[in-house]
Design a protein around this motif. Structure first.
Motif, PDB file in Angstrom:
ATOM      1  N   PRO A  36       6.882   4.427 -13.009  1.00 20.09           N
ATOM      2  CA  PRO A  36       7.703   3.741 -12.006  1.00 20.09           C
ATOM      3  C   PRO A  36       7.289   2.283 -11.882  1.00 20.09           C
ATOM      4  N   VAL A  37       8.241   1.449 -11.534  1.00 15.40           N
ATOM      5  CA  VAL A  37       7.965   0.038 -11.304  1.00 15.40           C
ATOM      6  C   VAL A  37       7.363  -0.085  -9.906  1.00 15.40           C
ATOM      7  N   ARG A  38       6.149  -0.555  -9.845  1.00 18.35           N
ATOM      8  CA  ARG A  38       5.460  -0.689  -8.551  1.00 18.35           C
ATOM      9  C   ARG A  38       5.686  -2.070  -7.936  1.00 18.35           C
ATOM     10  N   ASP A  39       5.975  -3.063  -8.767  1.00 19.38           N
ATOM     11  CA  ASP A  39       6.159  -4.434  -8.285  1.00 19.38           C
ATOM     12  C   ASP A  39       7.482  -4.977  -8.818  1.00 19.38           C
ATOM     13  N   MET A  40       8.495  -5.006  -7.963  1.00 21.25           N
ATOM     14  CA  MET A  40       9.812  -5.477  -8.389  1.00 21.25           C
ATOM     15  C   MET A  40       9.775  -6.958  -8.744  1.00 21.25           C
ATOM     16  N   GLY A  41       8.878  -7.722  -8.132  1.00 17.80           N
ATOM     17  CA  GLY A  41       8.732  -9.134  -8.463  1.00 17.80           C
ATOM     18  C   GLY A  41       8.268  -9.327  -9.890  1.00 17.80           C
ATOM     19  N   ALA A  42       7.322  -8.487 -10.326  1.00 17.99           N
ATOM     20  CA  ALA A  42       6.833  -8.561 -11.707  1.00 17.99           C
ATOM     21  C   ALA A  42       7.941  -8.172 -12.687  1.00 17.99           C
ATOM     22  N   LEU A  43       8.750  -7.175 -12.322  1.00 21.32           N
ATOM     23  CA  LEU A  43       9.883  -6.780 -13.173  1.00 21.32           C
ATOM     24  C   LEU A  43      10.879  -7.924 -13.298  1.00 21.32           C
ATOM     25  N   LYS A  44      11.192  -8.560 -12.175  1.00 22.75           N
ATOM     26  CA  LYS A  44      12.133  -9.680 -12.194  1.00 22.75           C
ATOM     27  C   LYS A  44      11.591 -10.830 -13.034  1.00 22.75           C
ATOM     28  N   ASP A  45      10.285 -11.122 -12.898  1.00 21.20           N
ATOM     29  CA  ASP A  45       9.673 -12.196 -13.693  1.00 21.20           C
ATOM     30  C   ASP A  45       9.738 -11.886 -15.188  1.00 21.20           C
ATOM     31  N   LEU A  46       9.439 -10.628 -15.548  1.00 22.96           N
ATOM     32  CA  LEU A  46       9.464 -10.227 -16.954  1.00 22.96           C
ATOM     33  C   LEU A  46      10.878 -10.344 -17.535  1.00 22.96           C
ATOM     34  N   LEU A  47      11.860  -9.859 -16.800  1.00 18.97           N
ATOM     35  CA  LEU A  47      13.242  -9.908 -17.299  1.00 18.97           C
ATOM     36  C   LEU A  47      13.766 -11.343 -17.343  1.00 18.97           C
ATOM     37  N   THR A  48      13.355 -12.172 -16.397  1.00 20.77           N
ATOM     38  CA  THR A  48      13.746 -13.582 -16.424  1.00 20.77           C
ATOM     39  C   THR A  48      13.143 -14.276 -17.641  1.00 20.77           C
ATOM     40  N   GLU A  49      11.883 -13.940 -17.939  1.00 21.62           N
ATOM     41  CA  GLU A  49      11.222 -14.507 -19.128  1.00 21.62           C
ATOM     42  C   GLU A  49      11.939 -14.082 -20.406  1.00 21.62           C
ATOM     43  N   LYS A  50      12.311 -12.803 -20.499  1.00 24.21           N
ATOM     44  CA  LYS A  50      13.038 -12.316 -21.677  1.00 24.21           C
ATOM     45  C   LYS A  50      14.410 -12.971 -21.795  1.00 24.21           C
ATOM     46  N   LEU A  51      15.055 -13.206 -20.665  1.00 28.36           N
ATOM     47  CA  LEU A  51      16.348 -13.868 -20.662  1.00 28.36           C
ATOM     48  C   LEU A  51      16.210 -15.316 -21.134  1.00 28.36           C
ATOM     49  N   ASP A  52      15.152 -15.981 -20.705  1.00 31.80           N
ATOM     50  CA  ASP A  52      14.889 -17.352 -21.164  1.00 31.80           C
ATOM     51  C   ASP A  52      14.579 -17.380 -22.656  1.00 31.80           C
ATOM     52  N   ASP A  53      13.797 -16.398 -23.129  1.00 36.31           N
ATOM     53  CA  ASP A  53      13.488 -16.309 -24.561  1.00 36.31           C
ATOM     54  C   ASP A  53      14.761 -16.124 -25.382  1.00 36.31           C
TER      55      ASP A  53
END
Length: 103
Positions: free
Chosen positions: A40-57
């Motif tokens: 389970p995702v425990r930190d939604m902020g970390a998930l958002k940061d990771l997906l934003t980084e992948k989107l930027d990549d």
């Protein structure tokens, strides 16, 4: 009731540690591993940061245009569901939205 009769456990008992809302389960939060755990995702902020980084990549790749998307809570949950579906053998999904709503 079916879960309770078959496994002596209910949905509420399995996910009582998460409270009212069950978080999305993903296997891409820990980075490059051979068999990443499905957790389970425990930190939604970390998930958002990771997906934003992948989107930027993705936007930096040749031939790809930059997408300026807003990743709100429901969008994050949908991305996790779509990822889970596409990871399955022969996984496919039909995404349907309301016309003109921008969804």
């Amino acid at each position: 009731e079916k879960l309770l009769s078959l496994f002596s456990s209910s949905f509420a008992q399995l996910f009582e540690q998460f409270g009212e809302s069950v978080p999305p389960f993903v296997n891409f939060m820990r980075g490059a591993m051979d068999q990443p755990p499905y957790e389970p995702v425990r930190d939604m902020g970390a998930l958002k940061d990771l997906l934003t980084e992948k989107l930027d990549d993705y936007g930096l790749e040749p031939g790809a245009s930059t997408m300026d998307l807003v990743l709100f809570k429901d969008a994050l949950h949908h991305i996790c569901r779509i990822h889970r579906i596409l990871q399955q053998p022969r996984g496919n999904a039909l995404l349907v939205g309301v016309g003109g709503s921008g969804r």
